[in-house]
Design a protein around this motif. Sequence first.
Motif, PDB file in Angstrom:
ATOM      1  N   ALA A   5       0.732  -1.222   0.073  1.00  0.00           N
ATOM      2  CA  ALA A   5      -0.054   0.090   0.112  1.00  0.00           C
ATOM      3  C   ALA A   5       1.117   1.308   0.077  1.00  0.00           C
ATOM      4  CB  ALA A   5      -0.866  -0.088   1.235  1.00  0.00           C
ATOM      5  N   ALA A   6       2.068   1.451   0.830  1.00  0.00           N
ATOM      6  CA  ALA A   6       2.721   2.278   0.714  1.00  0.00           C
ATOM      7  C   ALA A   6       3.597   2.591  -0.525  1.00  0.00           C
ATOM      8  CB  ALA A   6       3.754   2.087   1.994  1.00  0.00           C
ATOM      9  N   LEU A   7       4.079   1.489  -1.276  1.00  0.00           N
ATOM     10  CA  LEU A   7       4.460   1.670  -2.694  1.00  0.00           C
ATOM     11  C   LEU A   7       3.473   2.158  -3.641  1.00  0.00           C
ATOM     12  CD1 LEU A   7       6.555  -1.740  -2.661  1.00  0.00           C
ATOM     13  CD2 LEU A   7       7.599   0.619  -2.854  1.00  0.00           C
ATOM     14  N   LYS A  67       1.924   9.280  -5.952  1.00  0.00           N
ATOM     15  CA  LYS A  67       2.690  10.662  -5.636  1.00  0.00           C
ATOM     16  C   LYS A  67       3.348  11.022  -6.747  1.00  0.00           C
ATOM     17  CE  LYS A  67       4.991  13.367  -2.084  1.00  0.00           C
ATOM     18  NZ  LYS A  67       5.624  13.396  -0.780  1.00  0.00           N
ATOM     19  N   ILE A  68       4.301  10.310  -7.196  1.00  0.00           N
ATOM     20  CA  ILE A  68       5.223  10.308  -8.115  1.00  0.00           C
ATOM     21  C   ILE A  68       4.529  10.749  -9.702  1.00  0.00           C
ATOM     22  CG2 ILE A  68       6.707   9.180  -9.891  1.00  0.00           C
ATOM     23  CD1 ILE A  68       7.846   7.658  -7.548  1.00  0.00           C
ATOM     24  N   SER A  69       3.382   9.966  -9.929  1.00  0.00           N
ATOM     25  CA  SER A  69       2.470  10.600 -11.043  1.00  0.00           C
ATOM     26  C   SER A  69       2.070  11.752 -10.916  1.00  0.00           C
ATOM     27  CB  SER A  69       1.373   9.618 -10.951  1.00  0.00           C
ATOM     28  OG  SER A  69       0.457   9.902 -11.918  1.00  0.00           O
ATOM     29  N   GLY A  70       1.796  12.402  -9.692  1.00  0.00           N
ATOM     30  CA  GLY A  70       1.353  13.553  -9.710  1.00  0.00           C
ATOM     31  C   GLY A  70       2.333  14.763  -9.923  1.00  0.00           C
ATOM     32  N   MET A  71       3.674  14.079  -9.544  1.00  0.00           N
ATOM     33  CA  MET A  71       4.714  15.122  -9.759  1.00  0.00           C
ATOM     34  C   MET A  71       5.287  15.298 -11.431  1.00  0.00           C
ATOM     35  SD  MET A  71       6.976  13.477  -6.670  1.00  0.00           S
ATOM     36  CE  MET A  71       8.075  14.711  -6.078  1.00  0.00           C
ATOM     37  N   ILE A  72       4.917  14.159 -12.036  1.00  0.00           N
ATOM     38  CA  ILE A  72       5.401  14.248 -13.724  1.00  0.00           C
ATOM     39  C   ILE A  72       4.090  14.467 -14.452  1.00  0.00           C
ATOM     40  CG2 ILE A  72       7.215  12.376 -13.467  1.00  0.00           C
ATOM     41  CD1 ILE A  72       5.273  10.444 -14.581  1.00  0.00           C
ATOM     42  N   LEU A 126      -0.027   7.198 -16.355  1.00  0.00           N
ATOM     43  CA  LEU A 126      -1.163   6.325 -16.071  1.00  0.00           C
ATOM     44  C   LEU A 126      -1.288   5.399 -15.178  1.00  0.00           C
ATOM     45  CD1 LEU A 126      -3.024   6.382 -19.584  1.00  0.00           C
ATOM     46  CD2 LEU A 126      -3.655   7.657 -17.833  1.00  0.00           C
ATOM     47  N   ARG A 127      -0.020   4.564 -15.426  1.00  0.00           N
ATOM     48  CA  ARG A 127       0.219   3.440 -14.736  1.00  0.00           C
ATOM     49  C   ARG A 127       0.331   3.748 -13.299  1.00  0.00           C
ATOM     50  NH1 ARG A 127       5.220   1.841 -12.798  1.00  0.00           N
ATOM     51  NH2 ARG A 127       6.248   3.009 -14.435  1.00  0.00           N
ATOM     52  N   LEU A 128       1.451   4.667 -13.026  1.00  0.00           N
ATOM     53  CA  LEU A 128       1.797   5.384 -11.678  1.00  0.00           C
ATOM     54  C   LEU A 128       0.445   5.952 -10.831  1.00  0.00           C
ATOM     55  CD1 LEU A 128       5.077   7.018 -12.392  1.00  0.00           C
ATOM     56  CD2 LEU A 128       4.709   4.967 -10.962  1.00  0.00           C
ATOM     57  N   SER A 129      -0.294   6.638 -11.631  1.00  0.00           N
ATOM     58  CA  SER A 129      -1.541   7.150 -11.304  1.00  0.00           C
ATOM     59  C   SER A 129      -2.428   6.051 -10.559  1.00  0.00           C
ATOM     60  CB  SER A 129      -2.401   7.977 -12.072  1.00  0.00           C
ATOM     61  OG  SER A 129      -3.052   7.255 -12.998  1.00  0.00           O
ATOM     62  N   LYS A 130      -2.358   4.748 -11.120  1.00  0.00           N
ATOM     63  CA  LYS A 130      -3.007   3.492 -10.527  1.00  0.00           C
ATOM     64  C   LYS A 130      -2.313   2.973  -9.235  1.00  0.00           C
ATOM     65  CE  LYS A 130      -6.141   4.489 -13.601  1.00  0.00           C
ATOM     66  NZ  LYS A 130      -7.536   4.784 -13.402  1.00  0.00           N
ATOM     67  N   GLY A 131      -0.985   3.435  -9.231  1.00  0.00           N
ATOM     68  CA  GLY A 131      -0.210   2.633  -7.913  1.00  0.00           C
ATOM     69  C   GLY A 131       0.275   1.406  -8.250  1.00  0.00           C
ATOM     70  N   MET A 132       0.279   1.544  -9.690  1.00  0.00           N
ATOM     71  CA  MET A 132       0.801   0.003 -10.228  1.00  0.00           C
ATOM     72  C   MET A 132       2.411   0.229 -10.522  1.00  0.00           C
ATOM     73  SD  MET A 132      -2.213  -0.908 -12.766  1.00  0.00           S
ATOM     74  CE  MET A 132      -1.908  -2.752 -12.977  1.00  0.00           C
ATOM     75  N   LEU A 164      -5.547  -0.944 -17.188  1.00  0.00           N
ATOM     76  CA  LEU A 164      -5.313   0.413 -16.074  1.00  0.00           C
ATOM     77  C   LEU A 164      -6.685   0.805 -15.823  1.00  0.00           C
ATOM     78  CD1 LEU A 164      -2.854   2.186 -18.381  1.00  0.00           C
ATOM     79  CD2 LEU A 164      -2.427   1.163 -16.032  1.00  0.00           C
ATOM     80  N   GLY A 165      -7.797   0.280 -16.285  1.00  0.00           N
ATOM     81  CA  GLY A 165      -9.217   0.753 -16.052  1.00  0.00           C
ATOM     82  C   GLY A 165      -9.492   1.950 -16.654  1.00  0.00           C
ATOM     83  N   GLU A 166      -9.004   2.299 -17.936  1.00  0.00           N
ATOM     84  CA  GLU A 166      -9.118   3.499 -18.513  1.00  0.00           C
ATOM     85  C   GLU A 166      -9.969   3.272 -19.886  1.00  0.00           C
ATOM     86  OE1 GLU A 166      -8.783   6.646 -17.629  1.00  0.00           O
ATOM     87  OE2 GLU A 166      -7.567   6.422 -15.914  1.00  0.00           O
ATOM     88  N   SER A 167     -10.194   4.579 -20.380  1.00  0.00           N
ATOM     89  CA  SER A 167     -10.895   4.092 -21.751  1.00  0.00           C
ATOM     90  C   SER A 167      -9.652   4.142 -22.832  1.00  0.00           C
ATOM     91  CB  SER A 167     -11.631   5.329 -22.159  1.00  0.00           C
ATOM     92  OG  SER A 167     -11.010   6.641 -22.333  1.00  0.00           O
ATOM     93  N   THR A 168      -9.937   3.647 -23.655  1.00  0.00           N
ATOM     94  CA  THR A 168      -9.047   3.438 -24.991  1.00  0.00           C
ATOM     95  C   THR A 168      -8.565   4.967 -25.549  1.00  0.00           C
ATOM     96  OG1 THR A 168     -10.743   3.155 -26.722  1.00  0.00           O
ATOM     97  CG2 THR A 168      -9.509   1.260 -25.815  1.00  0.00           C
ATOM     98  N   ASP A 169      -9.594   5.776 -25.392  1.00  0.00           N
ATOM     99  CA  ASP A 169      -9.272   7.470 -25.691  1.00  0.00           C
ATOM    100  C   ASP A 169      -8.244   7.825 -24.813  1.00  0.00           C
ATOM    101  OD1 ASP A 169     -10.955   7.279 -27.744  1.00  0.00           O
ATOM    102  OD2 ASP A 169     -12.631   8.222 -26.594  1.00  0.00           O
ATOM    103  N   VAL A 170      -8.211   7.622 -23.672  1.00  0.00           N
ATOM    104  CA  VAL A 170      -7.261   8.115 -22.565  1.00  0.00           C
ATOM    105  C   VAL A 170      -5.929   7.460 -22.906  1.00  0.00           C
ATOM    106  CG1 VAL A 170      -6.674   8.097 -20.097  1.00  0.00           C
ATOM    107  CG2 VAL A 170      -8.846   8.634 -20.913  1.00  0.00           C
ATOM    108  N   VAL A 171      -5.778   6.167 -22.994  1.00  0.00           N
ATOM    109  CA  VAL A 171      -4.518   5.325 -23.374  1.00  0.00           C
ATOM    110  C   VAL A 171      -4.299   5.948 -24.715  1.00  0.00           C
ATOM    111  CG1 VAL A 171      -3.539   3.174 -23.623  1.00  0.00           C
ATOM    112  CG2 VAL A 171      -5.215   3.453 -22.000  1.00  0.00           C
TER     113      VAL A 171
END
Length: 118
Positions: free
Chosen positions: A30-32, A38-43, A53-59, A96-103
């Motif tokens: 969970a911490a990772l 957090k890194i996703s928000g920074m970039i 997108l991957r980082l925003s999902k914590g993956m 990623l649980g996103e739409s194909t448009d977002v990807v």
Amino acid sequence: MPAPQIVETIHGIAISDLIAEREKDPRKAAALARARRKISGMIANEGSSIASLRLSKGMSQQQLANAMGVKQPYIARIERGEDVKISTVTGLASALGESTDVVFRAMENMLKTKERIE
């Protein structure tokens, strides 16, 4: 002939092995995931990319690879813009649980950034 894979280590232990070990502990996992978000928000100011997108999902790359049924080096190549295929978009979107448009937009942004750098 494929390029040799570089393995980053700390005290002789592969970083990927250290992360995999920590992912087994729910609190550390969970911490990772929080750190990745957090890194996703920074970039995010660089525009959306597959990595953001991957980082925003914590993956991690490994977790995304597992969700897609591929190997982690394939995810790394996608994130570097080296192995970008249209057929990959639906797999990424689903994992990623996103739409194909977002990807698609993320891939487009990533490739534009790569072109500017080169």
